[in-house]
Design a protein around this motif. Structure first.
Motif, PDB file in Angstrom:
ATOM      1  N   VAL D 199       0.625  -1.335  -0.431  1.00  0.00           N
ATOM      2  CA  VAL D 199      -0.009  -0.546   0.217  1.00  0.00           C
ATOM      3  C   VAL D 199       1.131   1.580   0.408  1.00  0.00           C
ATOM      4  O   VAL D 199       0.855   2.029  -0.527  1.00  0.00           O
ATOM      5  CB  VAL D 199      -0.912   0.254   1.516  1.00  0.00           C
ATOM      6  CG1 VAL D 199      -1.636   1.385   1.716  1.00  0.00           C
ATOM      7  CG2 VAL D 199      -2.056  -0.961   0.587  1.00  0.00           C
ATOM      8  N   GLY D 201       3.599   1.567  -0.719  1.00  0.00           N
ATOM      9  CA  GLY D 201       4.931   1.758  -2.206  1.00  0.00           C
ATOM     10  C   GLY D 201       4.167   1.979  -3.382  1.00  0.00           C
ATOM     11  O   GLY D 201       4.035   3.120  -4.440  1.00  0.00           O
ATOM     12  N   ARG D 202       2.877   1.577  -3.266  1.00  0.00           N
ATOM     13  CA  ARG D 202       1.828   2.159  -4.027  1.00  0.00           C
ATOM     14  C   ARG D 202       1.062   3.337  -4.087  1.00  0.00           C
ATOM     15  O   ARG D 202       1.169   4.081  -5.146  1.00  0.00           O
ATOM     16  CB  ARG D 202       0.532   1.337  -4.535  1.00  0.00           C
ATOM     17  CG  ARG D 202       0.603  -0.444  -5.004  1.00  0.00           C
ATOM     18  CD  ARG D 202      -0.229  -0.738  -5.460  1.00  0.00           C
ATOM     19  NE  ARG D 202      -0.510  -1.993  -5.806  1.00  0.00           N
ATOM     20  CZ  ARG D 202       0.159  -2.495  -6.986  1.00  0.00           C
ATOM     21  NH1 ARG D 202       0.202  -1.938  -8.306  1.00  0.00           N
ATOM     22  NH2 ARG D 202       0.294  -4.395  -7.307  1.00  0.00           N
ATOM     23  N   ARG D 203       1.283   4.298  -3.275  1.00  0.00           N
ATOM     24  CA  ARG D 203       0.884   5.486  -3.362  1.00  0.00           C
ATOM     25  C   ARG D 203       2.188   6.336  -3.557  1.00  0.00           C
ATOM     26  O   ARG D 203       1.898   7.850  -3.442  1.00  0.00           O
ATOM     27  CB  ARG D 203       0.593   5.541  -1.006  1.00  0.00           C
ATOM     28  CG  ARG D 203      -1.226   5.370  -0.643  1.00  0.00           C
ATOM     29  CD  ARG D 203      -1.752   5.756  -1.694  1.00  0.00           C
ATOM     30  NE  ARG D 203      -1.912   7.236  -0.968  1.00  0.00           N
ATOM     31  CZ  ARG D 203      -2.978   7.911   0.162  1.00  0.00           C
ATOM     32  NH1 ARG D 203      -3.428   6.662   0.351  1.00  0.00           N
ATOM     33  NH2 ARG D 203      -2.926   8.828  -0.041  1.00  0.00           N
ATOM     34  N   LEU D 204       3.241   6.260  -3.750  1.00  0.00           N
ATOM     35  CA  LEU D 204       4.772   6.789  -3.411  1.00  0.00           C
ATOM     36  C   LEU D 204       3.965   6.661  -5.325  1.00  0.00           C
ATOM     37  O   LEU D 204       4.688   8.353  -6.048  1.00  0.00           O
ATOM     38  CB  LEU D 204       5.816   5.859  -3.611  1.00  0.00           C
ATOM     39  CG  LEU D 204       6.258   6.277  -2.351  1.00  0.00           C
ATOM     40  CD1 LEU D 204       7.779   5.064  -2.525  1.00  0.00           C
ATOM     41  CD2 LEU D 204       6.717   7.195  -1.338  1.00  0.00           C
ATOM     42  N   LEU D 205       3.606   6.019  -5.641  1.00  0.00           N
ATOM     43  CA  LEU D 205       2.983   6.616  -7.833  1.00  0.00           C
ATOM     44  C   LEU D 205       2.504   6.786  -7.747  1.00  0.00           C
ATOM     45  O   LEU D 205       2.281   7.395  -8.578  1.00  0.00           O
ATOM     46  CB  LEU D 205       3.347   5.108  -7.721  1.00  0.00           C
ATOM     47  CG  LEU D 205       3.706   3.350  -7.891  1.00  0.00           C
ATOM     48  CD1 LEU D 205       3.460   2.640  -8.786  1.00  0.00           C
ATOM     49  CD2 LEU D 205       5.509   3.758  -8.512  1.00  0.00           C
ATOM     50  N   MET D 206       1.653   7.565  -6.663  1.00  0.00           N
ATOM     51  CA  MET D 206       0.302   8.377  -6.867  1.00  0.00           C
ATOM     52  C   MET D 206       1.339   9.981  -7.026  1.00  0.00           C
ATOM     53  O   MET D 206       0.618  10.622  -5.316  1.00  0.00           O
ATOM     54  CB  MET D 206      -0.716   8.429  -5.879  1.00  0.00           C
ATOM     55  CG  MET D 206      -1.516   7.074  -6.118  1.00  0.00           C
ATOM     56  SD  MET D 206      -3.158   6.444  -5.623  1.00  0.00           S
ATOM     57  CE  MET D 206      -3.280   4.949  -6.565  1.00  0.00           C
ATOM     58  N   THR D 207       1.433  10.827  -7.456  1.00  0.00           N
ATOM     59  CA  THR D 207       2.183  11.611  -7.686  1.00  0.00           C
ATOM     60  C   THR D 207       0.963  13.156  -7.564  1.00  0.00           C
ATOM     61  O   THR D 207       0.503  13.929  -6.696  1.00  0.00           O
ATOM     62  CB  THR D 207       2.688  12.302  -8.615  1.00  0.00           C
ATOM     63  OG1 THR D 207       2.035  12.194  -9.731  1.00  0.00           O
ATOM     64  CG2 THR D 207       3.337  11.424  -9.204  1.00  0.00           C
ATOM     65  N   GLU D 208      -0.410  12.332  -7.396  1.00  0.00           N
ATOM     66  CA  GLU D 208      -1.489  13.496  -7.445  1.00  0.00           C
ATOM     67  C   GLU D 208      -2.282  13.177  -6.549  1.00  0.00           C
ATOM     68  O   GLU D 208      -3.550  12.905  -7.656  1.00  0.00           O
ATOM     69  CB  GLU D 208      -2.403  13.467  -8.905  1.00  0.00           C
ATOM     70  CG  GLU D 208      -1.327  14.239 -10.343  1.00  0.00           C
ATOM     71  CD  GLU D 208      -2.162  14.765 -11.211  1.00  0.00           C
ATOM     72  OE1 GLU D 208      -2.814  15.573 -11.602  1.00  0.00           O
ATOM     73  OE2 GLU D 208      -1.859  13.289 -12.039  1.00  0.00           O
ATOM     74  N   ASP D 209      -2.839  13.228  -5.534  1.00  0.00           N
ATOM     75  CA  ASP D 209      -3.521  12.336  -4.851  1.00  0.00           C
ATOM     76  C   ASP D 209      -4.444  13.478  -4.357  1.00  0.00           C
ATOM     77  O   ASP D 209      -3.897  14.848  -4.842  1.00  0.00           O
ATOM     78  CB  ASP D 209      -3.122  12.568  -2.833  1.00  0.00           C
ATOM     79  CG  ASP D 209      -2.025  10.963  -2.513  1.00  0.00           C
ATOM     80  OD1 ASP D 209      -1.945  10.410  -2.297  1.00  0.00           O
ATOM     81  OD2 ASP D 209      -2.486  10.122  -3.707  1.00  0.00           O
ATOM     82  N   THR D 210      -6.254  13.240  -5.015  1.00  0.00           N
ATOM     83  CA  THR D 210      -7.044  13.668  -4.742  1.00  0.00           C
ATOM     84  C   THR D 210      -7.147  14.748  -3.754  1.00  0.00           C
ATOM     85  O   THR D 210      -8.052  15.333  -3.602  1.00  0.00           O
ATOM     86  CB  THR D 210      -8.030  13.391  -5.790  1.00  0.00           C
ATOM     87  OG1 THR D 210      -8.370  12.178  -4.666  1.00  0.00           O
ATOM     88  CG2 THR D 210      -7.555  12.241  -6.643  1.00  0.00           C
ATOM     89  N   ASN D 211      -7.034  13.752  -2.405  1.00  0.00           N
ATOM     90  CA  ASN D 211      -7.285  14.778  -1.250  1.00  0.00           C
ATOM     91  C   ASN D 211      -6.802  15.624  -0.644  1.00  0.00           C
ATOM     92  O   ASN D 211      -4.948  15.439  -0.197  1.00  0.00           O
ATOM     93  CB  ASN D 211      -6.861  12.965  -0.320  1.00  0.00           C
ATOM     94  CG  ASN D 211      -8.092  13.810   0.883  1.00  0.00           C
ATOM     95  OD1 ASN D 211      -9.027  14.263   1.041  1.00  0.00           O
ATOM     96  ND2 ASN D 211      -7.902  12.777   2.258  1.00  0.00           N
TER      97      ASN D 211
END
Lengths: 211, 211, 211, 211
Positions: D199, D201-211
């Protein structure tokens, strides 16, 4: 014909189970068919709403070219039977497989504006019937999704006649249709195209190619 | 020799099934071989076009050093048999395994311009034959893909002699070749390299390393 | 009732095993229930702390509407039993399934500020009970996580009454709750929503959509 | 003691097989141990270089607190036995499991500069022994990898005494060590931590968190 139907049904059920395990037929999605007889057309077809991880050969229906059940089942065939019948007629296919994978769902949407997705230069393409080299460009047309099955079947027919070399098409935000001369070839085509769509999808994530 | 062939064939079929499950041999892709006899060379080799998820030991062919089938099968050996034979000769390998994974397909393309991909500093490298520490740099050469098998076999031979420490190579947009003294070691090498190529591939996606 | 309980328990154990294999119930996470009797309410419920990859039908407890064990087990029911009971009462559900996947964990956090996540325009939505077309917008509410089960059950009750069309909800950084008229439908709903949340999550990674 | 060893060995082999299937013990990587006797210390330990997808209970060695084989096997115990012994002594653990996953390999490197990775606010944390709420911060220390086992064992000992609440640690570019009072708890801890590292690691890939 009955023995043949039994064998074909076992093959469809086994294929469904394998694709379900890979996450390509979750939530009763996807459907499968194979030709049992050409004249008159008799198609072994998965029933509507079946769990593909638990599909039994005995649940596979026999339908005619109008999608009517001619075996002694009470179940309904998949709503998308008209698409299977159209593909069988247009391509002379012996089997048609329809999967819902995450990658085909995504790419069918991302490339919808272009009307299709090109897959070019991969060794895996050689596994598609008639392709002899990786130096090949497969065009996978994308059709807008619809619940109007006769209209969608016509759109499929038109797409198939416009793209005579294509081995498959995508329905937008829906999934992949592939086919083959028989179930073995159709299964091979699905595996190849799902693999390559995953490769293309993952490549889209790589913003900094080092090459 | 026949008993030995039976055992080796079972091992190849089991390996094929496991790699198919992981998605490394989809769509009849990939091929496998193991040495049954050195002089004269006899190689147990997977047949062309077989579904690796359903490959039976009895389907494994016996071929000679010219790629001719010497067992009583009618099937053809894999088109890529010359590459297997070359690796066996150049490296003294006892088994050669060729996989098509999404990550090896992608990295073989992304790093093609550099002529190879370096894997350095990972504990998993210790599983490669002769490697005693993670402080090691494995160079995985990348060759351009080709359908001209004699030419490709020569290119493989040249690569192997230039990179004597390499345990594997990639064919561009095609897949991974790895080998070992026996099937157990070759399987271990494939698993290690596929694992590490996935790690490198996923690292490419991480644009903001926090370290 | 006992035979029915045995059948239901087998179904719950089989579902747990399948979801565990997919990584949706790792580390004893997740829980499952199904209605055995409505009046008085009797719920087959997974025990607290069980390994979902090794759950046996005989371990499934029978609980009443207060979450008390009425079968002859010494095990405790899942701490989250009050949520299951609330969903059964509010929705008339016949089965409730709770999964912990990486994608639902991530999306429940990323979209928490918006109070939920909208899933729209996907064919897979048609597998949700009552949905007839892909031209549909499913709202999956997100609730803040809490260890105060009575308070959380009330929050769930409120959410269910506010979002009468929703087929599921997410607990923030925790996981997915979905349900159905029976276990078959609940399992279908979980598979559909986990699939679509993965699609939405992977789309978030694609910074350069080509469309 | 022998019967107990047989049972423990079966549990270790089954755990190895499951983790191998998930890709956490590829290429003979990873190792497993469980306490058979405390005084004198007798540890059931996986042999060096075994394929974790084919590990048999009968291959599990019995070693003493110096890592010497006291069962009638000729195989060597894992090179990392000193780390297992140290964890058993420092933590009073009943079982120690060591995995090599892609995500733990990546995160152990990305966060090495910070000396560890914090996991906070996830429901899954409640599955760690002694944790009662998701409002918890688990610190997973990261140690530099080394082939000097006595030195690494000392570094592990120091880390364990500095971070008394930690349920696991990472070796850089190497993998995860977790433990528990018994094999069931240790397996649960591995599944939870591998899940949460994926989890993160995959969050690191999300450069544009919508929150």
């Amino acid at each position: 014909m009955q023995e043949s139907l039994a064998q074909i049904s076992s093959g469809l059920a086994e294929t469904a189970s394998g694709f379900y395990s890979r996450g390509w037929m979750l939530g009763t999605s996807g459907n499968l068919s194979a030709v049992v007889n050409r004249k008159p057309l008799r198609l072994a077809m998965s029933p509507s709403g079946a769990d593909k991880g638990a599909l039994l050969a005995g649940q596979i229906l026999l339908i005619d070219d109008q999608g009517r059940v001619v075996s002694e089942h009470r179940a309904k065939p998949s709503d998308e039977s008209p698409l299977h019948i159209r593909i069988v007629k247009e391509r002379g296919a012996g089997a048609v497989l329809h999967t819902h994978s995450t990658w085909s769902t995504m790419l069918s949407d991302i490339h919808a504006g272009a009307g299709g997705v090109a897959i070019e230069g991969y060794e895996m393409l050689k596994g598609l019937a008639g392709v002899k080299t990786h130096e090949y460009r497969e065009w996978v047309p994308i059709l807008e999704n619809s619940q109007d099955m006769p209209a969608l079947a016509d759109a499929v027919g038109e797409t198939l006649s416009q793209h005579k070399d294509s081995h498959a098409f995508l329905l937008r935000r829906h999934g992949l249709y592939a086919w083959g001369d028989d179930l073995i070839q159709a299964k091979r085509h699905v595996e190849i195209l799902e693999f390559l769509l995953e490769v293309l999808g993952r490549r889209l994530l790589m913003t900094e190619d080092t090459n």
